[in-house]
Scaffold this motif. Structure first.
Motif, short mmCIF file in Angstrom:
data_model
loop_
_atom_site.label_atom_id
_atom_site.label_comp_id
_atom_site.label_asym_id
_atom_site.label_seq_id
_atom_site.Cartn_x
_atom_site.Cartn_y
_atom_site.Cartn_z
N GLU A 117 0.81 -1.21 0.00
CA GLU A 117 0.00 0.00 0.00
C GLU A 117 0.84 1.27 0.00
N ARG A 118 1.95 1.27 0.71
CA ARG A 118 2.79 2.46 0.76
C ARG A 118 3.34 2.80 -0.63
N LYS A 126 1.98 1.96 -3.48
CA LYS A 126 0.84 2.44 -4.25
C LYS A 126 0.62 3.94 -4.04
N GLN A 127 0.65 4.35 -2.81
CA GLN A 127 0.40 5.75 -2.49
C GLN A 127 1.50 6.64 -3.07
N ASP A 168 0.86 9.52 -5.84
CA ASP A 168 1.24 10.92 -5.61
C ASP A 168 2.19 11.42 -6.69
N ASP A 183 -9.00 2.99 -7.48
CA ASP A 183 -8.39 3.85 -6.47
C ASP A 183 -9.22 5.11 -6.31
N ARG A 200 -9.16 7.38 -3.94
CA ARG A 200 -8.38 8.55 -3.53
C ARG A 200 -7.76 9.23 -4.75
#
Length: 657
Positions: free
Chosen positions: A116-117, A119-120, A124, A147, A149
């Motif tokens: 997940e990290r 992915k974020q 970004d 996604d 977000r």
């Protein structure tokens, strides 16, 4: 220091050293106990390391009670080997290093491995690099990944830059729905968001009611009716089938919903569920399951007094919605202009009479259509403006400007709607090649216009589909150079020459630099290809082609990097006008002197123009159409060399006369 009899020592370099050694062991295949097979490529690693950073692989290894030969085997057929290698490096070093072109692949692999990290971080990064060209592809990607977000951030960008997006290639290829809303007297359309929430509900109900796929609804203009009680009704009300006060098929609804005329009996609930999925080209396809049946208003802009542009998700498909409000059902903004010669003559006579009464500084007559990405050329003393696009569609109409009469008339339309192409004159005929029709991949087809017969005929197709290619006539051949790749993101080096007598295509030497949206022009027996973009980065470099030895040579670069500029020859020099610098549509103009091999800036145009047309008429340089960053243009302006100024007035032509 030894408190309580214990030795305590912290080695700051141990962790980095150990990590580096473990990664070296992985790359050399030593002590590895897991094999990752990724689309035929094999990558070795250590289970303990991967289990610590990937919850997905932890679950796999935890269930793998008896690895064959002590080595676990994990296969991935839907990931990119380069992306998995990047994640393995991250797992061992805590450093994520990926080329921009691989970030989406790394994101996809991280999603699969539940990292997940990563992915974020990838999401970004994509947001930091997003611009008007990449916003729609990024949104498609975020939707396919499910996604929320990332989608929310991208939709926020789209809301702020919708007009700029509407000029981009990916926007032109989106499915589109055209609506006319007939207004009762003294009514205006409601605010954007409220209006389109009603429109989306109308589309939902129309699909359920008819059982037809979404693409059927887009085949023709849909007419709606906005009544005095601020409700939106099916266009059948205009034919007197149902009155606003009568009960409708499913009963009246409040102001936040849409009333509709029931055309077919309601379908059974099981059929109703399946009707949410459209067929054919409008199927969501790879869209993430979470968003598969999404209906969502994203952004809209009011582009004129009663005209709106909207981007929305309809049944999981990103679509463009155009909406026109009109007071009378007898006048449609989508009506095709009359192309008869009698009307053209009538227009010429009426415009000629009007000119007699004009003031000295008269404005040059505008085109009938706003056009960007159009093809332009001078033919028999007249300016030809063909095709192009506006926010609604790619055009096939062709207009002809007579500078002496200051009027535009229509000639025969092209066989194929097309935009983002260039046009050249070869042996007294117009040639257009490639481009985009706004609904499919880049075009390979071309056509030629015979002014004597006033008709277009097909020519042999290009070997590869091309959009945004340069087109130039040189030594009685037609050259097509550069252009976009099939994905529309990278420029091409290809150069091909067409022999109109033999009707054959032949390869020429490739460009030194990949280019799309470059301007092409012949001068003194050479072909010049100017600016453009290599991928999304604008270029100021210029190449010159020598047909005698089939070679390309770099000459002096422009002062301003630009793509989507227009070029013409005047007084033995190249005039390059407008374009786009990666951030803004440009007003600026510069001229190239081949004898000095240098560029210098000229007076700027009155309007910024990207993807405009330019031609020399009666010794006057004229710029026409294009996109100014907010609006698609149908205006014309001329360059006055004595004052080094551009003007939308016709004084330059009067002086020439």
């Amino acid at each position: 220091m030894t408190p309580n009899g214990y030795l305590i020592f912290e080695d700051d370099s141990f962790l980095d050293s150990t990590v580096a050694k473990m990664n070296a062991l992985r790359k050399s295949g030593q002590f590895c106990d897991v094999r990752l097979q990724v689309c035929g490529h094999e990558l070795m690693a250590h289970r303990a390391v991967l289990a610590c950073c990937s919850p997905y692989l932890f679950e796999v290894f935890n269930g793998d009670s008896e690895p064959v030969g002590g080595v676990s085997l994990v296969k991935f057929d839907d990931l990119t080997p380069e992306a998995v290698e990047i994640l393995l490096n991250y797992a061992y070093t805590a450093q994520l290093k990926a080329d921009t072109s691989l970030v989406r692949d790394v994101y996809s692999a991280a999603k699969k491995l539940k990292m997940e990290r990563v992915k974020q971080i990838c999401g970004d990064y994509l947001l930091s690099k997003m611009d008007s060209q990449s916003a729609i592809p990024y949104r498609d990607f975020a939707s396919s990944m499910g996604d929320g977000r990332l989608l929310g951030k991208i939709d926020g960008y789209i809301q702020e830059h919708l007009l700029e997006l509407s000029e981009q290639e990916h926007f032109l290829k989106l499915p589109r729905l055209k609506l006319e809303v007939v207004l009762e007297d003294n009514l205006t359309l409601p605010s954007n968001g409220k209006l389109y929430s009603k429109v989306i509900n109308w589309v939902q109900r129309s699909l359920w009611e008819s059982g037809e796929p979404l693409e059927r609804l887009m085949e023709e203009v849909q007419t709606l009716y906005y009544s005095a009680d601020h409700k939106l009704h099916d266009g059948n009300l205009l034919e007197g089938q149902v009155q606003p006060s009568e009960g409708l098929g499913c009963g009246g609804v409040d102001d936040e919903h849409i009333q509709f005329v029931q055309k077919k009996a309601p379908r059974e609930s099981v059929q109703r569920q399946t009707s949410n999925s459209s067929n054919g080209s409008l199927s969501p396809g790879s869209t993430g399951q979470h968003f598969r049946h999404e209906w969502k208003y994203i952004a809209s802009e009011k582009t004129s007094s009663n005209t709106y542009l909207c981007l929305a998700v309809l049944n999981g498909v990103l679509c463009v919605v155009f909406l026109h409000g009109r007071a009378s059902p007898h006048c449609s903004p989508y009506a095709t202009p009359c192309l008869t010669k009698s009307l053209s003559l009538e227009n010429q006579l009426s415009q000629g009479a009007e000119k007699e009464d004009r003031l000295e500084e008269r404005l040059l007559t505008r085109m009938h259509y706003a056009r960007s990405g159009l093809g332009t050329a001078e033919l028999n003393g007249r300016l030809i403006a063909a095709g192009g696009y506006n926010r609604e569609e790619c055009l096939r109409t062709v207009e002809c400007y007579d500078p002496k009469k200051d009027c535009w008339t229509f000639i025969a339309p092209m066989r194929t709607p097309r935009a983002r192409f260039q046009m050249a004159v070869l042996m007294g005929q117009l040639y257009v090649m490639g481009g985009s029709n706004g609904h499919s991949d880049e075009l390979s087809c071309g056509e030629t216009y015979d002014p004597r017969a006033d008709e277009w005929t097909q020519v042999p197709e290009l070997r590869t589909n091309r959009c945004n290619a340069g087109v130039c006539a040189l030594n009685n051949k037609l050259f097509v150079v550069g252009g976009s790749d099939p994905c529309g993101q990278k420029g091409l080096k290809n150069c091909d020459a067409f022999d109109p007598v033999a009707k054959t295509w032949n390869n020429c030497a490739p460009l030194n630099i990949r280019r799309h949206q470059a301007a092409a022009c012949e001068l003194d027996g050479f072909m010049y290809v100017i600016g453009g973009a290599e991928s999304w980065n604008c270029l100021n470099s210029v190449e010159r082609y020598n047909p005698e030895n089939n070679t390309w040579t770099l000459v002096a670069p422009m002062n301003v990097a630009r793509r989507g500029a227009a070029v013409t020859v005047h007084n033995g020099k190249l005039f390059v006008v407008g374009g786009f610098d990666g951030t803004h549509a440009l007003h600026c103009v510069e001229v190239y002197d081949p004898a000095r091999n240098e560029w210098k800036m000229l007076g700027s145009m009155t309007s910024a123009r990207s993807n405009a047309g330019v031609a020399v008429l009666g010794g006057v340089v004229c710029a026409v159409g294009g996109f100014d960053g907010n609006d698609f243009l149908n205006t014309v302006e001329a360059y006055e060399s004595l004052s080094n100024e551009w003007s939308p007035c016709g004084e330059a032509f009067k002086q020439e006369d």
